[in-house]
Scaffold this motif. Structure first.
Motif, short mmCIF file in Angstrom:
data_model
loop_
_atom_site.label_atom_id
_atom_site.label_comp_id
_atom_site.label_asym_id
_atom_site.label_seq_id
_atom_site.Cartn_x
_atom_site.Cartn_y
_atom_site.Cartn_z
N VAL A 1 -7.07 31.26 -27.31
CA VAL A 1 -5.89 30.61 -27.90
C VAL A 1 -5.84 30.78 -29.41
N LEU A 2 -6.96 31.16 -30.04
CA LEU A 2 -6.99 31.28 -31.49
C LEU A 2 -8.08 32.26 -31.90
N VAL A 3 -7.73 33.12 -32.85
CA VAL A 3 -8.71 34.01 -33.47
C VAL A 3 -8.51 33.87 -34.97
N GLN A 4 -9.60 33.58 -35.70
CA GLN A 4 -9.46 33.41 -37.14
C GLN A 4 -10.73 33.84 -37.85
N ARG A 5 -10.57 34.25 -39.09
CA ARG A 5 -11.72 34.58 -39.93
C ARG A 5 -12.35 33.29 -40.43
N VAL A 6 -13.68 33.26 -40.45
CA VAL A 6 -14.41 32.14 -41.03
C VAL A 6 -15.45 32.72 -41.97
N GLY A 7 -15.63 32.07 -43.11
CA GLY A 7 -16.58 32.58 -44.08
C GLY A 7 -16.16 33.93 -44.61
N THR A 8 -17.16 34.73 -44.96
CA THR A 8 -16.87 36.03 -45.57
C THR A 8 -17.01 37.21 -44.62
N ARG A 9 -17.63 36.99 -43.44
CA ARG A 9 -17.89 38.12 -42.56
C ARG A 9 -17.87 37.79 -41.07
N SER A 10 -17.22 36.71 -40.67
CA SER A 10 -17.26 36.32 -39.26
C SER A 10 -15.86 36.08 -38.71
N ILE A 11 -15.75 36.23 -37.39
CA ILE A 11 -14.50 35.96 -36.68
C ILE A 11 -14.79 34.89 -35.64
N LEU A 12 -13.97 33.85 -35.64
CA LEU A 12 -14.10 32.74 -34.70
C LEU A 12 -13.05 32.88 -33.60
N PHE A 13 -13.49 32.90 -32.35
CA PHE A 13 -12.60 32.92 -31.20
C PHE A 13 -12.64 31.54 -30.55
N THR A 14 -11.49 30.97 -30.25
CA THR A 14 -11.42 29.69 -29.54
C THR A 14 -10.78 29.94 -28.18
N PHE A 15 -11.43 29.45 -27.13
CA PHE A 15 -10.96 29.61 -25.76
C PHE A 15 -10.61 28.25 -25.19
N GLU A 16 -9.52 28.18 -24.44
CA GLU A 16 -9.05 26.93 -23.85
C GLU A 16 -9.19 27.02 -22.34
N GLN A 17 -9.59 25.92 -21.73
CA GLN A 17 -9.75 25.88 -20.28
C GLN A 17 -8.38 25.85 -19.62
N VAL A 18 -8.20 26.64 -18.56
CA VAL A 18 -6.90 26.80 -17.91
C VAL A 18 -6.34 25.48 -17.41
N ASP A 19 -7.15 24.67 -16.76
CA ASP A 19 -6.66 23.43 -16.14
C ASP A 19 -6.66 22.23 -17.08
N ASP A 20 -7.38 22.30 -18.20
CA ASP A 20 -7.44 21.18 -19.12
C ASP A 20 -7.52 21.70 -20.55
N PRO A 21 -6.40 21.74 -21.28
CA PRO A 21 -6.39 22.30 -22.62
C PRO A 21 -7.27 21.57 -23.62
#
Length: 93
Positions: A18-38
């Motif tokens: 549901v979300l991909v964003q840069r964090v810090g100076t060299r990392s990528i944060l991926f956020t995943f949401e559960q299908v049945d319970d957001p």
């Protein structure tokens, strides 16, 4: 209700990004949401320079990679050791 985006399954159900964003100076944060319970989410942090997943935090588990050694330096006869996380772990993004 199925979500139109591909799912990743684990013991707690299927998740989708549901979300991909840069964090810090060299990392990528991926956020995943559960299908049945957001409200149920998992996160994954990948180091952009190495391409290695450094942190995975899920429903009832967390995995944080604190050091990496080249395979040629590993001794296969030694069992790896893992320390439990007992305090907030400092970030190094």
């Amino acid at each position: 209700m199925a979500h139109p985006i591909a799912h990743w399954a684990n013991p707690h159900g299927s998740f989708y990004p549901v979300l991909v964003q840069r964090v810090g100076t060299r990392s990528i944060l991926f956020t995943f949401e559960q299908v049945d319970d957001p409200a149920v989410r998992q996160t994954l942090v990948i180091d952009e320079q190495s391409g290695i997943a450094k942190r995975l935090v899920g429903y009832d588990h967390g995995l944080i990679i604190t050091s990496i050694e080249p395979l040629k330096q590993c001794h296969l006869e030694e069992q790896p050791t893992f320390e439990p996380i007992t305090r907030p772990f400092p970030t190094d993004y």
